[in-house]
Design a protein around this motif. Structure first.
Motif, PDB file in Angstrom:
ATOM      1  N   ILE A 231       0.857  -1.195   0.000  1.00 51.97           N
ATOM      2  CA  ILE A 231       0.000   0.000   0.000  1.00 51.97           C
ATOM      3  C   ILE A 231       0.891   1.242   0.000  1.00 51.97           C
ATOM      4  O   ILE A 231       0.668   2.209  -0.744  1.00 51.97           O
ATOM      5  CB  ILE A 231      -0.884  -0.008   1.282  1.00 51.97           C
ATOM      6  CG1 ILE A 231      -1.845  -1.201   1.288  1.00 51.97           C
ATOM      7  CG2 ILE A 231      -1.617   1.318   1.464  1.00 51.97           C
ATOM      8  CD1 ILE A 231      -3.039  -1.098   0.403  1.00 51.97           C
ATOM      9  N   CYS A 235       0.900   4.654  -2.417  1.00 55.85           N
ATOM     10  CA  CYS A 235       0.055   5.618  -1.691  1.00 55.85           C
ATOM     11  C   CYS A 235       0.286   7.062  -2.157  1.00 55.85           C
ATOM     12  O   CYS A 235       1.429   7.517  -2.230  1.00 55.85           O
ATOM     13  CB  CYS A 235       0.359   5.504  -0.197  1.00 55.85           C
ATOM     14  SG  CYS A 235      -0.662   6.608   0.783  1.00 55.85           S
ATOM     15  N   ARG A 237      -0.097   9.569  -0.429  1.00 50.96           N
ATOM     16  CA  ARG A 237       0.456  10.367   0.681  1.00 50.96           C
ATOM     17  C   ARG A 237       1.952  10.115   0.893  1.00 50.96           C
ATOM     18  O   ARG A 237       2.540  10.620   1.853  1.00 50.96           O
ATOM     19  CB  ARG A 237      -0.301  10.053   1.976  1.00 50.96           C
ATOM     20  CG  ARG A 237      -1.776  10.430   1.908  1.00 50.96           C
ATOM     21  CD  ARG A 237      -2.465  10.257   3.250  1.00 50.96           C
ATOM     22  NE  ARG A 237      -3.899  10.441   3.100  1.00 50.96           N
ATOM     23  CZ  ARG A 237      -4.665  11.107   3.957  1.00 50.96           C
ATOM     24  NH1 ARG A 237      -4.151  11.645   5.044  1.00 50.96           N
ATOM     25  NH2 ARG A 237      -5.958  11.230   3.738  1.00 50.96           N
ATOM     26  N   ARG A 238       2.551   9.316   0.027  1.00 45.66           N
ATOM     27  CA  ARG A 238       3.925   8.875   0.236  1.00 45.66           C
ATOM     28  C   ARG A 238       4.911  10.054   0.327  1.00 45.66           C
ATOM     29  O   ARG A 238       5.857  10.028   1.119  1.00 45.66           O
ATOM     30  CB  ARG A 238       4.324   7.919  -0.900  1.00 45.66           C
ATOM     31  CG  ARG A 238       5.726   7.395  -0.850  1.00 45.66           C
ATOM     32  CD  ARG A 238       5.961   6.521   0.380  1.00 45.66           C
ATOM     33  NE  ARG A 238       7.339   6.082   0.430  1.00 45.66           N
ATOM     34  CZ  ARG A 238       7.764   4.899  -0.029  1.00 45.66           C
ATOM     35  NH1 ARG A 238       6.895   4.036  -0.510  1.00 45.66           N
ATOM     36  NH2 ARG A 238       9.027   4.579   0.038  1.00 45.66           N
ATOM     37  N   PHE A 241       5.200  11.194   3.734  1.00 49.33           N
ATOM     38  CA  PHE A 241       6.000  10.272   4.558  1.00 49.33           C
ATOM     39  C   PHE A 241       7.480  10.614   4.398  1.00 49.33           C
ATOM     40  O   PHE A 241       8.216  10.746   5.382  1.00 49.33           O
ATOM     41  CB  PHE A 241       5.724   8.823   4.138  1.00 49.33           C
ATOM     42  CG  PHE A 241       6.540   7.802   4.880  1.00 49.33           C
ATOM     43  CD1 PHE A 241       6.089   7.263   6.077  1.00 49.33           C
ATOM     44  CD2 PHE A 241       7.769   7.373   4.386  1.00 49.33           C
ATOM     45  CE1 PHE A 241       6.848   6.318   6.769  1.00 49.33           C
ATOM     46  CE2 PHE A 241       8.528   6.431   5.069  1.00 49.33           C
ATOM     47  CZ  PHE A 241       8.066   5.907   6.261  1.00 49.33           C
ATOM     48  N   TYR A 262       1.078   7.438   9.123  1.00 47.34           N
ATOM     49  CA  TYR A 262       1.919   6.444   9.789  1.00 47.34           C
ATOM     50  C   TYR A 262       1.850   6.537  11.313  1.00 47.34           C
ATOM     51  O   TYR A 262       1.723   5.533  12.017  1.00 47.34           O
ATOM     52  CB  TYR A 262       3.374   6.609   9.310  1.00 47.34           C
ATOM     53  CG  TYR A 262       4.285   5.541   9.845  1.00 47.34           C
ATOM     54  CD1 TYR A 262       4.247   4.255   9.327  1.00 47.34           C
ATOM     55  CD2 TYR A 262       5.171   5.813  10.895  1.00 47.34           C
ATOM     56  CE1 TYR A 262       5.066   3.255   9.831  1.00 47.34           C
ATOM     57  CE2 TYR A 262       5.989   4.815  11.402  1.00 47.34           C
ATOM     58  CZ  TYR A 262       5.933   3.544  10.868  1.00 47.34           C
ATOM     59  OH  TYR A 262       6.737   2.561  11.379  1.00 47.34           O
ATOM     60  N   GLY A 268       0.306   0.497   6.123  1.00 42.13           N
ATOM     61  CA  GLY A 268       0.584   0.438   4.680  1.00 42.13           C
ATOM     62  C   GLY A 268       1.978  -0.047   4.318  1.00 42.13           C
ATOM     63  O   GLY A 268       2.138  -0.792   3.348  1.00 42.13           O
ATOM     64  N   PRO A 269       3.010   0.304   5.101  1.00 43.55           N
ATOM     65  CA  PRO A 269       4.352  -0.158   4.716  1.00 43.55           C
ATOM     66  C   PRO A 269       4.507  -1.679   4.793  1.00 43.55           C
ATOM     67  O   PRO A 269       5.411  -2.239   4.182  1.00 43.55           O
ATOM     68  CB  PRO A 269       5.268   0.534   5.746  1.00 43.55           C
ATOM     69  CG  PRO A 269       4.504   1.760   6.165  1.00 43.55           C
ATOM     70  CD  PRO A 269       3.063   1.346   6.154  1.00 43.55           C
ATOM     71  N   VAL A 288      -7.228   5.069   3.095  1.00 39.34           N
ATOM     72  CA  VAL A 288      -6.251   6.135   3.334  1.00 39.34           C
ATOM     73  C   VAL A 288      -6.690   7.447   2.674  1.00 39.34           C
ATOM     74  O   VAL A 288      -6.527   8.525   3.238  1.00 39.34           O
ATOM     75  CB  VAL A 288      -4.843   5.684   2.874  1.00 39.34           C
ATOM     76  CG1 VAL A 288      -3.879   6.854   2.836  1.00 39.34           C
ATOM     77  CG2 VAL A 288      -4.322   4.579   3.797  1.00 39.34           C
TER      78      VAL A 288
HETATM   79  S1  SF4 Z   1       2.346   5.149   5.985  1.00 43.38           S
HETATM   80 FE1  SF4 Z   1       0.262   4.873   5.178  1.00 43.38          FE
HETATM   81  S2  SF4 Z   1      -0.517   6.959   4.770  1.00 43.38           S
HETATM   82 FE2  SF4 Z   1       1.718   7.086   4.989  1.00 43.38          FE
HETATM   83  S3  SF4 Z   1       2.476   6.926   2.910  1.00 43.38           S
HETATM   84 FE3  SF4 Z   1       2.523   4.868   3.788  1.00 43.38          FE
HETATM   85  S4  SF4 Z   1       0.583   3.948   3.199  1.00 43.38           S
HETATM   86 FE4  SF4 Z   1       0.367   6.150   2.882  1.00 43.38          FE
END
Ligand code: SF4
Ligand code: SF4
Length: 313
Positions: A231, A235, A237-238, A241, A262, A268-269, A288
């Motif tokens: 994921i 994602c 939203r990466r 991160f 996170y 997701g990771p 997400v």
């Molecule tokens: S931790 Fe979750 S919300 Fe953040 S980038 Fe990874 S998958 Fe997306």
């Protein structure tokens, strides 16, 4: 041609235009990782199926959410499409028969299509019986599985419970629930998720009908086209991160700005699934995107491994 014409007329009778249907086929083809040249062939699998494999769909320890996800939420008419490409001989949720009549139908179908039918299983199998866990029609889940599954040409597990045991198998697991592959000592195709996206089940069946073989599977039996990436790696939203821009509290300014989840528990990771691409409810959104962290539902033992949810790993 006649077959196709009748198919499109049936769809139109349900208020689904040919354009809507082709849009769905384009989406399915792309999600399966096939080039756009396959779109007409994918459409043909539905509109003029050369074969409709018989299917026996068994329910064991589960909540029926996987069936609900498949036949109700993705496209309002997906159940019709599934019925076009599969000959469903037994499915407790959608069949008209009940009680003794249903049991007879199960036996009849398993004998008539012995060695030819696909067995789809939803739910985990209880292996301890002192508490009377898991019985249908006086037979334990295990007895039913041992009777029906060896007669099948192949087994598809729809959902994480049949794939890996999942919630019924979560600690302390008094019923001794396990996934189908583990109980039966066989390899199964695992459409993981709680529930899985219906598109992952449909895509796997279409892949089989289109190419005459099952898709490549990962070491957990999941089709690589759907579960080949995390994921996190897909994602949107990466970038947040990587920039260490995190939501620390739901309802905060950072949450409104779509920062990474996170620190509020996103798994997701560590989770392999295609939710960011396939999305849910006709491609509307996915957890997400809606501001909810991924809880890792397509991973084995996710309940034991990832709880408490909403806390950083
Ligand atoms: S931790 Fe979750 S919300 Fe953040 S980038 Fe990874 S998958 Fe997306
Ligand atoms: S985002 Fe995560 S928890 Fe939600 S459906 Fe996808 S894999 Fe499961």
């Amino acid at each position: 041609m006649e077959k196709e014409k009748a198919f499109y007329e049936r769809l139109e009778g349900k208020g689904v235009s040919r354009r809507d249907f082709m849009k769905f086929c384009t989406f399915l083809t792309a999600t399966m990782g096939l080039s756009s040249s396959f779109v007409p062939k994918v459409a043909e699998v539905f509109a003029a199926p050369a074969q409709r494999p018989p299917v026996i769909y068994l329910h064991f320890g589960e909540c029926t959410g996987c069936t609900e996800s498949l036949i109700r939420s993705m496209y309002p008419w997906i159940d019709e499409l599934v019925l076009e490409i599969l000959s469903i001989e037994y499915h407790e949720t959608i069949m008209a028969a009940a009680g003794r009549q249903a049991e007879e139908q199960l036996q009849h179908a398993a004998n008539q299509y012995k060695g030819k039918f696909i067995c789809v299983v939803e739910g985990a199998i209880a292996t301890k019986f002192d508490g009377g866990y898991g019985k249908i029609g006086g037979r334990t889940f295990l007895e039913i599985a041992q009777d029906i599954i060896p007669k099948a040409a192949g087994v598809i597990c729809n959902g994480s419970c049949s794939s890996f045991g999942n919630i019924p198998a979560a600690n302390p697991n008094p019923g001794g629930y396990k996934g189908v592959g583990e109980v039966m000592g066989i390899k199964t195709v695992n459409i993981a998720g709680c529930p899985p996206n219906g598109i992952n089940f449909v895509g796997t069946v279409v892949n089989y009908l289109l190419l005459g073989k099952l898709p490549a599977l990962d070491d957990l039996g999941r089709p690589v086209w759907a579960y080949g990436k995390t994921i996190h790696d897909q994602c949107p939203r990466r970038a947040h991160f990587e920039n260490e821009e995190f939501v620390e509290q739901f309802g905060s300014e950072e949450a409104a700005m779509g920062y990474c989840l996170y620190k509020v528990g996103c798994r997701g990771p560590e989770t392999y699934n295609n939710c960011p691409v396939a999305k849910f409810n006709d491609g509307t959104s996915w957890p997400v995107e809606a501001g909810a962290p991924c809880i890792g539902c397509s991973e084995p033992k996710f309940w034991d491994k990832f709880t408490p949810f909403y806390e950083e790993l």
